[in-house]
Every structure is written in structure tokens, then in C-alpha cells.
Design a protein around this motif. Sequence first.
Motif, short mmCIF file in Angstrom:
data_model
loop_
_atom_site.label_atom_id
_atom_site.label_comp_id
_atom_site.label_asym_id
_atom_site.label_seq_id
_atom_site.Cartn_x
_atom_site.Cartn_y
_atom_site.Cartn_z
N LYS A 58 35.08 41.73 41.56
CA LYS A 58 35.70 40.65 40.78
C LYS A 58 35.73 41.03 39.30
CE LYS A 58 34.40 36.89 43.88
NZ LYS A 58 33.54 35.71 44.05
N GLU A 59 34.61 41.56 38.81
CA GLU A 59 34.53 41.95 37.41
C GLU A 59 35.53 43.07 37.11
OE1 GLU A 59 31.21 43.80 34.36
OE2 GLU A 59 30.52 42.68 36.12
N THR A 60 35.67 44.01 38.03
CA THR A 60 36.63 45.10 37.86
C THR A 60 38.06 44.57 37.79
OG1 THR A 60 35.17 46.62 39.05
CG2 THR A 60 37.48 47.25 38.88
N ALA A 61 38.38 43.60 38.64
CA ALA A 61 39.73 43.01 38.62
C ALA A 61 40.00 42.33 37.28
CB ALA A 61 39.88 42.02 39.77
N ILE A 62 39.00 41.61 36.77
CA ILE A 62 39.16 40.94 35.47
C ILE A 62 39.37 41.97 34.36
CG2 ILE A 62 37.91 39.59 33.72
CD1 ILE A 62 36.59 38.09 36.11
N LEU A 63 38.59 43.05 34.39
CA LEU A 63 38.73 44.07 33.36
C LEU A 63 40.07 44.79 33.45
CD1 LEU A 63 35.13 45.57 33.36
CD2 LEU A 63 36.18 44.16 31.60
N LYS A 65 42.85 43.41 34.44
CA LYS A 65 43.82 42.48 33.86
C LYS A 65 43.78 42.54 32.34
CE LYS A 65 43.90 39.14 37.65
NZ LYS A 65 43.52 37.79 38.08
N LYS A 66 42.57 42.61 31.78
CA LYS A 66 42.45 42.71 30.32
C LYS A 66 43.07 44.00 29.80
CE LYS A 66 38.36 39.85 29.60
NZ LYS A 66 36.96 39.83 29.11
#
Length: 101
Positions: A58-63, A65-66
Motif C-alpha cells: 500500500k505504501e509503495t502504491a502511494i509513493l 502515485k506521488k
Amino acid sequence: MNLQLLNPLRWRKSFLALILGGFLLIWFTFIDTYSIWTRVELNQRKSELQEKKQELRKETAILKKKIEKLKTDPFLLERIAREEYGMKREGEYIYKIKEVD
């Protein structure tokens, strides 16, 4: 003293089976390399690692996107440069105000 009690060859087969079963139960529950106890601990650890893996995905997906936003939005990049690194355009003045407690 009754010598029959000390001689394992004279014991009943059911008693010998009970002793052997008890030994095997203790062995496979606690002592063996892949004992039931070890397997339970490994399964718990596996569950914890799978949860951690999901969090990291999840954290990787957010990063990601950023990163995409930074690549495509020049205004976002400029805002970050100004706010975090104190950069400015030509002819601009930056005033830093300190809060006094």
C-alpha cells in the motif's frame, strides 16, 4: 522387592504403548526441529510478515502515485521547491518569520 516392576520386558503391552505414545507426544510437540510448537510460532510469524507485506505494498502504491504527480505536475514541484528548500524565482524576496513562544 518385586523384580517384575523393574524389568520392562515383563510390563504389559498397553503400558509400554502408553509410555511410547507419551514420549512421542512430548517429542513431536516440543523437542523435534519441526515440532508443533515451532510450527505454531512460524505460522504466527508468517501471518505477521504477510500483514507487513500488505502494508508495504500500500505504501509503495502511494509513493508511486506521488512520483507520478511530481513527474506530471510542474506546479507541485515548484511548490515543494519553495516550501521545503526555500527556492525562489528571480526578483522575489523570501522573508522567514520565526514564531516566538
